[in-house]
Design a protein around this motif. Structure first.
Motif, mmCIF file in Angstrom:
data_model
loop_
_atom_site.group_PDB
_atom_site.id
_atom_site.type_symbol
_atom_site.label_atom_id
_atom_site.label_comp_id
_atom_site.label_asym_id
_atom_site.label_seq_id
_atom_site.Cartn_x
_atom_site.Cartn_y
_atom_site.Cartn_z
ATOM 1 N N VAL A 192 2.434 -0.680 -24.932
ATOM 2 C CA VAL A 192 3.491 0.142 -25.517
ATOM 3 C C VAL A 192 4.821 -0.268 -24.896
ATOM 4 N N THR A 193 5.791 -0.564 -25.748
ATOM 5 C CA THR A 193 7.131 -0.920 -25.280
ATOM 6 C C THR A 193 8.111 0.157 -25.732
ATOM 7 N N LEU A 194 8.863 0.682 -24.759
ATOM 8 C CA LEU A 194 9.863 1.709 -25.056
ATOM 9 C C LEU A 194 11.258 1.110 -24.975
ATOM 10 N N GLY A 195 12.141 1.529 -25.861
ATOM 11 C CA GLY A 195 13.520 1.045 -25.834
ATOM 12 C C GLY A 195 14.397 1.982 -26.649
ATOM 13 N N GLU A 196 15.674 1.638 -26.780
ATOM 14 C CA GLU A 196 16.626 2.521 -27.493
ATOM 15 C C GLU A 196 16.667 2.143 -28.967
ATOM 16 N N MET A 197 16.249 2.926 -29.840
ATOM 17 C CA MET A 197 15.448 4.140 -29.721
ATOM 18 C C MET A 197 14.176 3.864 -30.521
ATOM 19 N N PHE A 198 13.231 3.202 -29.881
ATOM 20 C CA PHE A 198 12.017 2.829 -30.604
ATOM 21 C C PHE A 198 10.824 2.861 -29.659
ATOM 22 N N ILE A 199 9.645 2.906 -30.268
ATOM 23 C CA ILE A 199 8.395 2.706 -29.548
ATOM 24 C C ILE A 199 7.631 1.630 -30.302
ATOM 25 N N GLU A 200 7.297 0.550 -29.616
ATOM 26 C CA GLU A 200 6.475 -0.483 -30.235
ATOM 27 C C GLU A 200 5.087 -0.416 -29.624
ATOM 28 N N VAL A 201 4.056 -0.528 -30.474
ATOM 29 C CA VAL A 201 2.681 -0.522 -29.975
ATOM 30 C C VAL A 201 1.984 -1.793 -30.450
ATOM 31 N N SER A 202 1.087 -2.325 -29.594
ATOM 32 C CA SER A 202 0.419 -3.579 -29.955
ATOM 33 C C SER A 202 -0.699 -3.347 -30.962
ATOM 34 N N VAL A 255 -3.557 9.627 -33.166
ATOM 35 C CA VAL A 255 -2.874 9.948 -31.916
ATOM 36 C C VAL A 255 -1.364 9.898 -32.151
ATOM 37 N N ASN A 256 -0.722 11.025 -31.972
ATOM 38 C CA ASN A 256 0.737 11.082 -32.126
ATOM 39 C C ASN A 256 1.379 11.119 -30.747
ATOM 40 N N ALA A 257 2.375 10.285 -30.542
ATOM 41 C CA ALA A 257 3.036 10.230 -29.239
ATOM 42 C C ALA A 257 4.525 10.023 -29.432
ATOM 43 N N TRP A 258 5.299 10.501 -28.454
ATOM 44 C CA TRP A 258 6.747 10.327 -28.522
ATOM 45 C C TRP A 258 7.355 10.383 -27.135
ATOM 46 N N CYS A 259 8.654 10.063 -27.099
ATOM 47 C CA CYS A 259 9.438 10.190 -25.868
ATOM 48 C C CYS A 259 9.981 11.620 -25.816
ATOM 49 N N THR A 260 9.816 12.258 -24.658
ATOM 50 C CA THR A 260 10.217 13.673 -24.568
ATOM 51 C C THR A 260 11.648 13.881 -24.079
ATOM 52 N N VAL A 261 12.405 12.790 -23.838
ATOM 53 C CA VAL A 261 13.825 12.997 -23.526
ATOM 54 C C VAL A 261 14.465 13.638 -24.757
ATOM 55 N N PRO A 262 15.221 14.725 -24.568
ATOM 56 C CA PRO A 262 15.751 15.421 -25.733
ATOM 57 C C PRO A 262 16.505 14.481 -26.674
ATOM 58 N N GLY A 263 16.147 14.563 -27.954
ATOM 59 C CA GLY A 263 16.830 13.769 -28.964
ATOM 60 C C GLY A 263 16.212 12.427 -29.248
ATOM 61 N N HIS A 264 15.405 11.920 -28.315
ATOM 62 C CA HIS A 264 14.893 10.564 -28.515
ATOM 63 C C HIS A 264 13.824 10.503 -29.604
ATOM 64 N N LYS A 265 13.007 11.542 -29.689
ATOM 65 C CA LYS A 265 11.993 11.571 -30.751
ATOM 66 C C LYS A 265 12.685 11.567 -32.122
ATOM 67 N N GLU A 266 13.673 12.425 -32.270
ATOM 68 C CA GLU A 266 14.370 12.517 -33.548
ATOM 69 C C GLU A 266 15.108 11.223 -33.870
ATOM 70 N N ALA A 267 15.495 10.496 -32.815
ATOM 71 C CA ALA A 267 16.226 9.243 -33.025
ATOM 72 C C ALA A 267 15.300 8.072 -33.326
ATOM 73 N N GLY A 268 13.992 8.298 -33.301
ATOM 74 C CA GLY A 268 13.069 7.240 -33.703
ATOM 75 C C GLY A 268 11.957 6.933 -32.720
ATOM 76 N N MET A 269 11.972 7.572 -31.545
ATOM 77 C CA MET A 269 10.960 7.251 -30.538
ATOM 78 C C MET A 269 9.713 8.104 -30.738
ATOM 79 N N GLU A 270 8.964 7.752 -31.783
ATOM 80 C CA GLU A 270 7.760 8.480 -32.138
ATOM 81 C C GLU A 270 6.820 7.481 -32.786
ATOM 82 N N THR A 271 5.516 7.598 -32.507
ATOM 83 C CA THR A 271 4.582 6.671 -33.126
ATOM 84 C C THR A 271 3.234 7.356 -33.326
#
Ligand SMILES: [Cu+2]
Length: 471
Positions: free
Chosen positions: A71-81, A133-149
């Protein structure tokens, strides 16, 4: 709230030039981030669309087997292999933060990694998998900005689990704070003094802005967990003259990244406006080369969320030979997008420009509840800045005419027998200026933004001239 100047109240922190060691080194400026986010969201979406449905990964070894997913995290995405695993498998997630700010990766927002600094990697196991399996970044706003997979399950029937998850999330998000239409401010409420004190003596202004979270009443019946400079929204006002130097130490006392962007400055954004993490400090120095009514704000991604949840303020740089007046006031117009009562503002509403309130100086109908008193025929100057994040302003005072208007660095109108008058100062977000007028008769004069849909949402205040009989 206090009307003390920040100069006196917060000059405790001598600027420390050596404290510039943010490990984050964030290079995303607020405007670049928006464009990049949009592109990333598109790319992630396209990849998801074209992922072959029935194909399971090479590393998936069947029910009860083990799967490793990078899993790679970045602004504002989550990439999974891998986007799909067999039912019953156990997943080893290897999560790396490839971004420039802190992120985490949590299944259903709870199970997963700690908050990861840029460059950090953490591994955890999850399973056996019984459904998507649903997962996201819990920093406020990051999920809404695209960090969800979502990791799907091969052969399972729950491939639309993302939608059901979104639906349940949306259902939960229906629980928004609401203004009590007949309500009054609470007993503890203290209006923000609209007076703008003159620029302090001297040509060098040293201040400290502590960034803190503060649960704040913003309307009758509504408190929000605001992100602030110095515990107030808007943050402290800075004022000076052309050529003055400002040395601002920002101290991040929250548990997330923040930054500051002074529109009154000309600096390298990647240096002075960079993100600082929890516990870090940064010294932002600038010389005010231009007069004007300037916005400042946090520029950390998603910037919309950081402005929308309270991180903005005003810098006033006087034009030379500013005319003497009897009173100077400052009105900062901005919007609120309510989250749950006591919670943080809702990023989805911000993205949709669906504001609940438009306010002057941080409170719904503030100067209706606490009118501003002046004398009949007093000379009055009102500085107005639109801090948005997204709505315009058409500043107007019922019953008077502005004989002087100054907008974005220039006088549009000055008293002159050959010229007319002005009824409204029009400002887009991040524009500012001032108007001058006097009130000719004893009475009550209402100030509004003349975009009238917003008057009912709190963009109103009252000037009282003289001692008129009660209404
Ligand atoms: Cu911020």
């Amino acid at each position: 709230m206090s009307d003390e100047t920040p100069y006196e109240a917060h000059s405790n922190g001598p600027p420390d030039g050596s404290s510039n060691g943010s490990p984050n080194g964030g290079v995303f400026t607020w405007f670049m981030a928006t464009a990049v986010l949009a592109v990333l969201a598109l790319v992630v979406g396209v990849i998801a669309l074209f992922s072959p449905n029935g194909e399971t990964s090479d590393t998936a070894v069947g029910e009860g087997g083990e799967v490793t997913i990078d899993v790679t995290l970045g602004e504002m995405f989550i990439e999974v292999s891998e986007t799909e695993v067999p039912l019953g498998s156990t997943i080893t997630f290897v999560v790396t933060n490839d971004g420039t700010m802190q992120h985490d990766f949590k299944i259903d927002g709870s199970t997963g990694t700690a908050m990861l600094n840029p460059g950090a990697t953490e591994t955890f196991e999850y399973g056996p998998v019984e459904g998507p399996v649903n997962a996201w970044c819990t920093v406020p706003g990051h999920k809404e900005a695209g960090m969800e997979t979502t990791i799907g399950v091969a052969g399972g029937s729950g491939e639309k689990a993302t939608d059901s998850a979104s639906e349940s999330a949306a259902a939960g998000e229906g629980d928004f704070a609401e203004i009590d239409p007949n309500g009054e401010p609470s007993e503890d409420w203290v209006p923000r003094d609209p007076k703008l004190p003159p620029a302090p003596e001297g040509t060098v202004h040293e201040v400290t802005f502590n960034m803190v979270d503060k649960v704040t009443e913003v309307a009758p019946g509504v408190t929000q967990d605001l992100w602030t400079f110095e515990g107030t929204t808007p943050g402290p006002t800075l004022r000076g003259k052309v050529g003055d130097k400002f040395i601002v130490t920002i101290v991040n006392q929250t548990d997330m990244d923040h930054s500051i962007d002074f529109h009154a400055s000309e600096v390298a954004p990647n240096v002075e406006m960079r993100d600082i993490g929890p516990g870090e400090e940064l010294v932002y120095e600038f010389t005010a080369e231009y007069a004007g009514a300037w916005m400042y704000h946090c520029g950390t991604a998603p910037t919309l969320h950081h402005i929308g949840n309270g991180m903005y303020g005003a810098v006033v740089i006087d034009p030379p030979e500013l005319a003497p007046v009897d009173h100077e006031f400052l009105f900062v117009q901005s919007e609120f997008y309510f989250g749950p009562e006591g919670g943080i503002g809702d990023l989805t509403k911000m993205q949709n420009e669906d504001w609940d309130a438009v306010v002057f100086n941080g409170y719904f109908n503030q100067y209706v509840f606490s009118p501003i008193k002046v004398g009949v025929n007093d000379r009055v100057r009102v500085w107005v800045i639109d801090d948005g994040p997204s709505e315009n302003s058409s500043f107007h005072i019922v019953g008077t005419i502005f004989d002087t208007t100054f907008k974005e660095g220039a006088y549009l109108l000055r008293p002159d027998a050959s010229r007319g008058g002005s009824q409204a100062l029009d400002l887009q977000p991040a524009q500012g200026g001032f108007v001058e007028f006097d009130l000719d008769n004893e009475g009550y004069y209402t100030a509004v933004t003349h975009k009238f849909a917003n008057v009912g949402k709190g963009a109103a205040g009252v000037f009282v001239a003289g001692n008129p009989p009660p209404r």
